[in-house]
Design an enzyme around this catalytic site. Structure first.
Site: not given
Length: 258
Positions: A149, A162, A166
Site C-alpha cells: 500500500s 497498518y 505495509k
C-alpha cells in the site's frame, strides 16, 4: 515470446474472492494461468473459482478453490500442499490478503490489534513465501508478489500500524529478491493508492474524504482493481522478467502531489 503469456503457470492468490485479489485472479486466468482462489470462506472461494472457469479460463487452464485463513500457519501449509496436489507446482504466489482492525491514533491502538496486524500482514506473508520458495528453487523459476500500500511510504495519523506492516512488506521482497534471485526467483511489491474495494469502503463512501482524496490525486479519481491486476500480470509474466526487489506505486499520482 508473448510478453504477457502465463500459459502453463500456476498462481496461488490469497484474499482473492473480492477486490484487488479477485481482479488479479481473473486477469491471470485470462492470460493462461491456472488459479488457486483462496480466502477464509469456502463458499466465496468456490463461487469465484466457478466464475473464473466460466468466464476467464480459456486456454485449457482452470481455477480451484482452497480456503485458508492466513493467520493460521497450518492452513497456509495446507494451501501450499493442496495447490501442488492440484497442479504439481506453484509458479506465482500473490500475497494479497491483509487485515486492519484499527483506525485511530497510535496512542490508542490495543496490543491485540497491533499484534494482529503484524502477524497477518508481515509474519503470514513470510510464512507463505517460505513455504512456496523451496519448490521454486527446485524448478529454478518463481514469482513472489506482495500487495502492499502507499501507506508503506507515507506517514499516517489513523493507519499507523497498518502502514508499518505495509512498509515491512516492501522490505520482505527486497530481501527475497537478493537471497533467491540466483535461483531465478523474482519478488516484487505493488503499492496501490485508494482503490474502490470493500477494504477501503470506509474511506471512499464518506463524500468529504473521497473528495479530499480525489482532489489530492493528479488523475482526480480513485483506482479500479483491474488497474492493479494489470501490474500483477506484468510482474508474473515474461514482460517483468528483469524486474525484482521493487515496489511499484499505482496511485493515480497521489504520492507525488505537491
Amino acid at each position: 515470446m508473448k510478453l504477457f503469456d502465463l500459459t502453463g503457470k500456476t498462481a496461488v492468490i490469497t484474499g482473492s474472492t473480492k477486490g484487488i485479489g479477485k481482479a488479479i485472479a481473473e486477469r491471470m486466468a485470462e492470460h493462461g494461468a491456472n488459479i488457486v482462489v483462496s480466502s477464509r470462506k469456502q463458499g466465496a472461494c468456490e463461487a469465484v473459482a466457478a466464475d473464473i472457469n466460466d468466464n476467464w479460463a480459456k486456454s485449457g487452464n482452470r481455477a480451484v478453490s482452497i480456503p485458508c485463513h492466513i493467520y493460521h500457519k497450518e492452513q497456509l501449509q495446507s494451501l501450499v500442499e493442496q495447490s501442488k496436489a492440484e497442479f504439481g507446482k506453484i509458479d506465482i504466489l500473490v500475497c494479497n490478503a491483509a487485515v486492519n482492525p484499527f483506525h485511530g491514533s497510535a496512542l490508542d491502538i490495543p496490543d491485540t490489534a497491533f499484534d494482529r496486524i503484524m502477524e497477518c500482514n508481515i509474519r503470514s506473508n513470510s510464512w507463505l513465501c517460505n513455504m512456496a520458495i523451496p519448490g521454486m528453487i527446485e524448478q529454478k523459476d518463481g514469482v513472489l508478489i506482495i500487495v502492499s500500500s502507499i501507506g508503506g511510504i507515507r506517514g499516517s495519523k489513523e493507519l499507523g500500524a497498518y502502514s508499518i506492516s505495509k512498509a515491512a512488506d516492501m522490505q520482505i521482497v527486497r530481501n527475497y529478491a537478493v537471497e533467491f534471485g540466483p535461483h531465478n526467483i523474482r519478488a516484487n511489491c505493488i503499492a496501490p493508492g485508494l482503490i474502490i474495494t470493500d477494504f477501503a469502503r470506509a474511506l471512499y463512501e464518506d463524500p468529504e474524504r473521497r473528495d479530499n482524496r480525489e482532489s489530492a490525486t493528479p488523475l482526480r479519481r480513485l483506482g479500479d482493481p483491474d488497474e492493479i491486476a494489470g501490474a500483477a500480470v506484468m510482474m508474473a509474466s515474461p514482460a517483468g522478467s528483469y524486474l525484482t526487489g521493487q515496489t511499484l506505486v499505482i496511485d493515480g499520482g497521489t504520492t507525488i502531489q505537491p
